[in-house]
Design a protein around this motif. Structure first.
Motif, PDB file in Angstrom:
ATOM      1  N   LYS A   1      26.656  45.474  36.622  1.00 28.52           N
ATOM      2  CA  LYS A   1      28.126  45.366  36.554  1.00 28.52           C
ATOM      3  C   LYS A   1      28.596  44.949  35.162  1.00 28.52           C
ATOM      4  O   LYS A   1      29.609  45.428  34.663  1.00 28.52           O
TER       5      LYS A   1
ATOM      6  N   PHE B   1      39.877  38.338  37.535  1.00 25.10           N
ATOM      7  CA  PHE B   1      39.626  38.103  36.104  1.00 25.10           C
ATOM      8  C   PHE B   1      39.671  39.404  35.304  1.00 25.10           C
ATOM      9  O   PHE B   1      38.979  39.584  34.301  1.00 25.10           O
TER      10      PHE B   1
ATOM     11  N   CYS C   1      28.955  42.378  48.761  1.00 27.58           N
ATOM     12  CA  CYS C   1      29.439  42.393  47.378  1.00 27.58           C
ATOM     13  C   CYS C   1      29.527  43.797  46.814  1.00 27.58           C
ATOM     14  O   CYS C   1      30.469  44.137  46.091  1.00 27.58           O
TER      15      CYS C   1
ATOM     16  N   CYS D   1      32.416  46.244  35.623  1.00 33.22           N
ATOM     17  CA  CYS D   1      33.130  45.272  36.458  1.00 33.22           C
ATOM     18  C   CYS D   1      34.579  45.298  36.022  1.00 33.22           C
ATOM     19  O   CYS D   1      34.880  45.081  34.849  1.00 33.22           O
ATOM     20  N   SER D   2      35.476  45.564  36.976  1.00 32.92           N
ATOM     21  CA  SER D   2      36.896  45.606  36.617  1.00 32.92           C
ATOM     22  C   SER D   2      37.579  44.270  36.864  1.00 32.92           C
ATOM     23  O   SER D   2      38.797  44.175  36.740  1.00 32.92           O
ATOM     24  N   GLY D   3      36.782  43.269  37.248  1.00 30.68           N
ATOM     25  CA  GLY D   3      37.336  41.918  37.382  1.00 30.68           C
ATOM     26  C   GLY D   3      38.196  41.702  38.616  1.00 30.68           C
ATOM     27  O   GLY D   3      39.034  40.807  38.643  1.00 30.68           O
ATOM     28  N   CYS D   4      37.954  42.502  39.676  1.00 31.93           N
ATOM     29  CA  CYS D   4      38.815  42.374  40.874  1.00 31.93           C
ATOM     30  C   CYS D   4      38.531  41.111  41.663  1.00 31.93           C
ATOM     31  O   CYS D   4      39.360  40.688  42.483  1.00 31.93           O
ATOM     32  N   GLY D   5      37.348  40.533  41.494  1.00 21.14           N
ATOM     33  CA  GLY D   5      37.024  39.280  42.173  1.00 21.14           C
ATOM     34  C   GLY D   5      36.607  39.437  43.626  1.00 21.14           C
ATOM     35  O   GLY D   5      36.279  38.451  44.296  1.00 21.14           O
ATOM     36  N   ARG D   6      36.573  40.660  44.148  1.00 21.80           N
ATOM     37  CA  ARG D   6      36.296  40.846  45.581  1.00 21.80           C
ATOM     38  C   ARG D   6      34.899  40.368  45.973  1.00 21.80           C
ATOM     39  O   ARG D   6      34.695  39.828  47.052  1.00 21.80           O
ATOM     40  N   CYS D   7      33.895  40.616  45.082  1.00 24.04           N
ATOM     41  CA  CYS D   7      32.530  40.240  45.469  1.00 24.04           C
ATOM     42  C   CYS D   7      32.420  38.727  45.657  1.00 24.04           C
ATOM     43  O   CYS D   7      31.677  38.254  46.524  1.00 24.04           O
TER      44      CYS D   7
ATOM     45  N   VAL E   1      32.399  46.107  48.585  1.00 25.73           N
ATOM     46  CA  VAL E   1      33.802  45.910  48.194  1.00 25.73           C
ATOM     47  C   VAL E   1      34.045  46.207  46.708  1.00 25.73           C
ATOM     48  O   VAL E   1      35.177  46.094  46.233  1.00 25.73           O
ATOM     49  N   CYS E   2      33.018  46.615  46.009  1.00 24.95           N
ATOM     50  CA  CYS E   2      33.164  46.766  44.561  1.00 24.95           C
ATOM     51  C   CYS E   2      33.713  48.155  44.199  1.00 24.95           C
ATOM     52  O   CYS E   2      33.147  49.176  44.604  1.00 24.95           O
ATOM     53  N   PRO E   3      34.796  48.208  43.426  1.00 27.49           N
ATOM     54  CA  PRO E   3      35.373  49.515  43.088  1.00 27.49           C
ATOM     55  C   PRO E   3      34.489  50.381  42.205  1.00 27.49           C
ATOM     56  O   PRO E   3      34.716  51.583  42.095  1.00 27.49           O
TER      57      PRO E   3
ATOM     58  N   ILE F   1      30.124  36.040  40.867  1.00 27.15           N
ATOM     59  CA  ILE F   1      29.860  36.604  39.540  1.00 27.15           C
ATOM     60  C   ILE F   1      30.495  35.719  38.465  1.00 27.15           C
ATOM     61  O   ILE F   1      29.984  35.599  37.350  1.00 27.15           O
TER      62      ILE F   1
END
Ligand SMILES: Cc1cc2nc3c(=O)[nH]c(=O)nc-3n(C[C@H](O)[C@H](O)[C@H](O)COP(=O)(O)OP(=O)(O)OC[C@H]3O[C@@H](n4cnc5c(N)ncnc54)[C@H](O)[C@@H]3O)c2cc1C
Ligand code: SF4
Ligand code: SF4
Ligand code: SF4
Ligand code: FES
Length: 644
Positions: free
Chosen positions: A304, A143, A245, A317-323, A248-250, A333
């Motif tokens: 975030k 996202f 979570c 939050c860069s919206g990577c969706g990994r968490c 894996v968060c950048p 999230i």
């Protein structure tokens, strides 16, 4: 770089370019299948183009999961400390990084490289070149377009490649990126800026194709209105604290530090990724923990989506969706954002006050306090130890390099004190600016590090970093009545002010010292207090649980004594050092007597690991207790989320 240079690269030439780069600097390329895509040295792995994103963010290339901060070795001439920030993997080109991760790097650059500069991050970051390859399709939980960090990389890369049919449009963002072009110049052709229009058209198409779109315009307001919403309880019940979570968060930057003792006389301090999702993260001595399961789960989401941006101006939050991808119990999230929005739509709720008020953020230059790089302490020798109470000692310390006492400036509120091989603890500065060539600490034996410190003898070596933190605003106290409230060892930080106040007695009004403890034996500064009480205009009051014959004391809480002080409360400042719950009780009573919350100064001593705004342990809302505090006004304290 002022001018943004553009090139094209034929798709069939990409491998040749990577080969040329790899001859000079190891190139890491995406490799693997489906959900298991990692950056691997291209000499050892097959490069793939069939991937949505890397399984782990490239953060781990600049902020390693575990890395040494410094080593120490005890020899005949004392203890030698060596900063190990430069011990790392060396130069690397990271190829194929997506926009959510380049954004993450831009944020971590901001976070680690400003204010107290993080030498480990800096030395890794300088050796890494980042080549972004823009996404043409989205994963299930992506996202980035909703938070505004993607879909194409705009920040944090050195080169960015966008696939335009049979060629790549190559945009140079930094000198490092230009060096890569120059190294393989014959494969790159200067591009016309019309291609930027083609790129923009493509970007819009990719953005349109995203399955997940959220309108986050009112997000902070929604968050303020759902801070205490019921759905947090469900999330808290589901969370098993596995920390996947945050790993894996950048944009997660938090760490813990531990000692790795290699032998009795040498060892290293290392740091490793830590997470606010584990319950030890905020635990204080004697097992007090200000965050319960609900506030733990909620904290990550607020950090975030709000706190990071509020403080640093970058999306947290860069919206990577990994968490969402990794959570074993399906905490998402995305679902939480939807739950916030739905709750606000369905129920009229008042916003939480602490989410609507932004207190100042302290940003100041304290480089003077990091002479060997932020994390490596200076060696000092214990000159004297004095038993203050059955469990509190006073320790007198001199730097081994006497010139450091000249460097030392009396600003700050605490030092990070190292017991080599055992760990590091924050201890307050309990003396005034007159102390030029010796430092003094009063500390209580409560746990693993303080227990070893407690056994140490004159001649033993310790390490010091600091001073850190914002201290009491001495100048603003002039002309006012002062009430000092401290319990047990908590009198120590107040002494920083008390000593100079007593030396310049004429500058202040009445001085009331309220000392409390369970028993008289547990009070520190017993002799000093008797001497202080002899000074004109100074009164010492004792509040003890058990009766004593030593002094005239009230048997009960210190609060009971406040109304009897009969001060002109409008012209009084109170300085309170105690547990947060005791601070609240004292402040409430002082305000009932007529004091303003801005005239009550408190110290908030949360769990601290680094002392310098990096490890994340002391953070409350968007504030770092170690940098913005630990001294606050009670008015400021009330604007913090109640999680300290
Ligand atoms: C700004 C500040 C000033 C302080 N000043 C003093 C002082 O002058 N005298 C004194 O006796 N104590 C002081 N403390 C508390 C002291 O730091 C802790 O008692 C100490 O960290 C406990 O460490 P330990 O390893 O012995 O105990 P353990 O319980 O084994 O603690 C393990 C780790 O948890 C963290 N931790 C535990 N308790 C606390 C705590 N209360 N506050 C912060 N971190 C904690 C530390 O990082 C510590 O290394 C201060 C704390 C802060 C934050
Ligand atoms: S909070 Fe989740 S979605 Fe946002 S950047 Fe971190 S891992 Fe990605
Ligand atoms: S406090 Fe913030 S940055 Fe640190 S682990 Fe938690 S969510 Fe990540
Ligand atoms: S991944 Fe899920 S279960 Fe694990 S700590 Fe994060 S929210 Fe909790
Ligand atoms: S951020 Fe590390 S102690 Fe405050």
């Amino acid at each position: 770089m002022s001018e943004r240079r553009l090139y094209t690269l034929k798709k069939e030439s990409l491998n040749a370019v990577l080969e040329i780069w790899n001859q000079q600097t190891p190139v890491y390329v995406p490799s693997g299948r489906e959900k298991d895509i990692t950056l691997q040295p291209m000499d050892e792995a097959q490069r793939t183009e069939d991937y949505i994103n890397l399984t782990l963010p490239v953060k781990e290339m600049v902020f390693e999961q575990k890395e040494a901060l410094f080593s120490w070795e005890r020899g005949e001439s004392g203890i030698q400390v060596e900063n190990l920030a430069h011990r790392h993997a060396g130069n690397r080109i990271l190829y194929g990084v997506r926009a959510c991760d380049t954004y993450g790097i831009a944020y971590t650059d901001r976070f680690y490289l400003k204010e107290f500069l993080d030498p480990n991050y800096q030395s890794r970051r300088e050796t890494v070149t980042i080549v972004a390859v823009n996404c043409l399709r989205a994963g299930k939980h992506c996202f980035c377009t909703s938070v505004g960090t993607g879909v194409f990389s705009t920040i944090g890369h050195d080169l960015a490649l966008t696939e335009l049919e049979e060629k790549y449009l190559v945009e140079v963002a930094t000198e490092k990126g230009q060096d890569l072009i120059d190294a393989a110049a014959k494969w790159f052709a200067p591009a016309v800026s019309q291609l930027l229009q083609d790129k923009e058209t493509l970007r819009q198409q990719v953005e349109e194709s995203f399955p997940l779109k959220m309108d986050l315009t009112n997000l902070w307001d929604d968050m303020a209105r759902t801070f205490d919403a019921d759905f947090w309880l469900d999330e808290a019940h589901a969370c098993i604290g596995c920390t996947g979570c945050t790993n894996v968060c950048p944009t997660c930057t938090c760490f813990n530090v531990v000692e790795e003792k290699q032998q009795e006389d040498r060892g290293e301090r290392v740091r490793y990724w830590d997470s606010c999702q584990s319950d030890h993260f905020t635990r204080n001595a004697e097992h007090h923990n200000p965050r319960d399961a609900v506030s733990r789960v909620r904290y990550r989401i607020y950090d975030k989506l709000k706190y990071i941006e509020e403080r640093f101006g970058y999306k947290g939050c860069s919206g990577c969706g990994r968490c969402t991808d990794v959570c074993p119990t399906y905490i998402s999230i995305i679902d939480i954002i939807h739950a916030m929005q739905q709750t606000v739509r369905e129920q009229a709720t008042e916003p939480a006050v602490h989410q609507m008020t932004a207190m100042r953020h302290e940003i100041f230059d304290r480089e003077i306090n990091s002479r060997r790089g932020l994390y490596a302490p200076d060696v000092a020798t214990i000159t004297r130890m004095k038993q203050e109470t059955p469990e509190i000692k006073r320790m007198f310390v001199k730097y081994d390099d006497p010139s450091l006492h000249e460097h030392y400036q009396h600003k700050g509120q605490f030092f990070q004190v190292t017991v080599f091989g055992e760990g590091e603890v924050p201890l307050s500065i309990p003396y005034g600016p007159e102390q030029q060539d010796e430092l003094v600490f009063d500390f209580k034996n409560v746990g693993s590090v303080t227990e070893v410190l407690y056994q140490m003898q004159p001649g033993d070596k310790i390490g010091l970093r600091g001073p850190y933190g914002r201290g009491f605003p001495y100048e603003t106290l002039k002309g006012r009545n002062l009430v000092f409230v401290g319990s047990g060892v908590a009198m120590a930080p107040l002494r920083t002010v008390l000593e100079p106040v007593l030396q310049h007695r004429e500058d202040f009004g009445r001085v009331e010292i309220m000392a409390s403890a369970l028993r008289y034996e547990k009070l520190i500064y017993k002799e000093e207090m008797k001497a202080w009480s002899q000074v004109a205009g100074v009164t010492v009051h004792y509040a003890l649980k058990d009766p004593t014959d030593e002094v005239k004391a009230h048997n009960g809480y210190v609060n009971d004594l406040l109304p009897g002080l009969n001060l002109e409360w409008q012209n009084t400042t109170a300085l309170v050092c105690a547990s947060p719950s005791r601070i609240k009780k004292v402040a409430k009573d002082l305000m009932t007597l007529g004091m303003k919350p801005s005239d009550i100064l408190v110290t908030l001593e949360t769990h601290m690991r680094c002392g310098a705004g990096k490890c994340g342990h002391c953070k409350v809302g968007s504030h770092y207790m170690c940098v913005d505090g630990p001294v606050f006004t009670y008015e400021e304290m009330m604007t913090l989320p109640p999680e300290y």
